[in-house]
Scaffold this active site. Structure first.
Site, mmCIF file in Angstrom:
data_model
loop_
_atom_site.group_PDB
_atom_site.id
_atom_site.type_symbol
_atom_site.label_atom_id
_atom_site.label_comp_id
_atom_site.label_asym_id
_atom_site.label_seq_id
_atom_site.Cartn_x
_atom_site.Cartn_y
_atom_site.Cartn_z
ATOM 1 N N ASP A 1 4.555 1.520 9.073
ATOM 2 C CA ASP A 1 4.237 -0.112 9.190
ATOM 3 C C ASP A 1 3.784 -0.653 8.046
ATOM 4 O O ASP A 1 3.773 -0.130 7.092
ATOM 5 C CB ASP A 1 2.873 -0.334 10.505
ATOM 6 C CG ASP A 1 1.663 -0.017 9.871
ATOM 7 O OD1 ASP A 1 0.573 0.196 10.729
ATOM 8 O OD2 ASP A 1 1.499 0.405 8.649
ATOM 9 N N ASP A 24 0.987 -1.207 -0.002
ATOM 10 C CA ASP A 24 -0.036 0.061 -0.052
ATOM 11 C C ASP A 24 0.816 1.326 -0.023
ATOM 12 O O ASP A 24 0.785 2.151 0.921
ATOM 13 C CB ASP A 24 -0.936 -0.143 1.034
ATOM 14 C CG ASP A 24 -2.059 0.998 1.166
ATOM 15 O OD1 ASP A 24 -2.410 1.450 -0.137
ATOM 16 O OD2 ASP A 24 -2.659 1.512 2.230
ATOM 17 N N ASN A 83 1.366 7.182 3.204
ATOM 18 C CA ASN A 83 1.716 6.054 4.166
ATOM 19 C C ASN A 83 3.268 6.057 3.977
ATOM 20 O O ASN A 83 3.859 5.140 4.621
ATOM 21 C CB ASN A 83 1.395 4.662 3.466
ATOM 22 C CG ASN A 83 0.011 4.154 3.924
ATOM 23 O OD1 ASN A 83 -0.511 4.723 4.832
ATOM 24 N ND2 ASN A 83 -0.457 3.202 3.334
#
Length: 328
Positions: free
Chosen positions: A218, A202, A207
């Site tokens: 993460d 992702d 992110n």
């Protein structure tokens, strides 16, 4: 635990969960921008600034979460800028009153700039290093990218959702079916002879943190799939801009691991799959009160009218030749 909406996750319970690990909070709890899970930043006297992450019940199995943790710790041990979960009493995943949670050191950073070629080069290098390691081993429990999860199941969920305005059903579901059919055909044909590896899964700009280089906080969506999945989401702008961005990413990536140019044909099918999956994700999460508050426009006519236009544009993109890079 069946508390899918986190209604039982009170501030008192959060503090008790943290203190169950002999970590004592000396500040308030600051909710961070996370909708899938619940994430809070806090300060301790002994450990400084930390983050606690409560996993949404009924999403990942415990084995899948532990495999995510193992992957993070594996990459962190190589010195890569991955914020891995902290271990207490030898364990990285903990349970309190039915909620599964993990603790991390808090990391600050600036927003990643998709139009910054220097930052894109840094991302290409980091992902190349991750893939050079991740390709040597396979996931056992994490999911792979599939047309079932990203096209068929979301389309089915949308057809049974009351959030799609009835008077827009015909135009919306007509173009949705066309996009799903063509995306599946293109993806299935292109991915057949491509090696699939462990991925971040992702890599969209929100992110990624930037602090003298990229940082991943993460790997909550890590899964198995083609390498291009960790590259295409950083592309933005028109086709010429995307070509420059992609060439920057891949040239840096190839310094650490080979890149198969056949994967370029997967970009538009993957984009279509993400579009369909995202709409259904919002629909499936709507019973969580956090979602109507954060996405009030989701049930409005204008949103669905825009989705019809976006799907038509994506259908056109799927019919075009895949992006080409002169260096290949």
């Amino acid at each position: 635990m069946s508390d899918f909406t986190f209604e039982g996750l009170t501030p008192a319970l959060i503090l008790d969960a943290i203190e169950s690990l002999d970590i004592y909070v000396s500040s308030g709890l600051l909710a961070l921008n996370s909708y899938e899970n619940r994430v809070y930043q806090f300060v301790t006297e002994d450990h400084g600034r930390m983050v606690v992450k409560f996993y949404r019940p009924n999403r990942w199995s415990t084995a899948q979460i532990l495999e995510e943790h193992e992957f993070s710790l594996e990459l962190h041990a190589l010195g890569l800028p991955i914020v891995a979960p902290l271990k207490f009493n030898g364990e990285s995943l903990h349970t309190f009153c039915g909620y599964r949670f993990a603790l991390f050191l808090s990391m600050g950073g600036r927003e990643f700039e998709v139009d910054n070629l220097e930052q894109l080069e840094g991302m290409g290098s980091l992902i190349g290093q991750i893939h050079a390691k991740s390709a040597k081993k396979s996931f056992t429990h994490r999911l792979g990218i599939s047309v079932a999860e990203f096209l068929h199941d979301p389309a089915h969920a949308l057809k049974h959702s009351e959030l799609v305005p009835f008077h827009l059903h015909l135009p919306f579901f007509t173009i949705l079916e066309q996009v799903c059919t063509l995306a599946e055909s293109k993806y299935t044909a292109a991915v057949a002879n491509i090696t699939q590896i462990r991925l971040h899964g992702d890599c969209h700009p929100s992110n990624i943190l930037w602090r003298d280089g990229p940082i991943f906080v993460d790997l909550d969506d890590c899964r198995t799939g083609p390498a291009i999945q960790d590259l295409w989401m950083m592309l933005a702008g028109d086709i010429n801009q995307q070509q420059i961005q992609l060439e920057t990413l891949i040239n840096a990536y190839k310094k650490f691991t080979p890149f198969n140019p056949s994967e370029l044909a997967l970009i538009e099918p993957l984009r279509a799959m993400r579009m369909v999956h995202y709409m259904a994700w919002l629909s499936k999460r709507w019973e969580d009160p956090a979602f109507p508050r954060a996405f009030p426009w989701f049930g409005e006519d204008k949103y669905w009218e825009n989705q019809i236009l976006s799907l038509k544009e994506q259908f056109s993109a799927l019919q075009q030749p895949s992006i080409h890079l002169p260096s290949f």
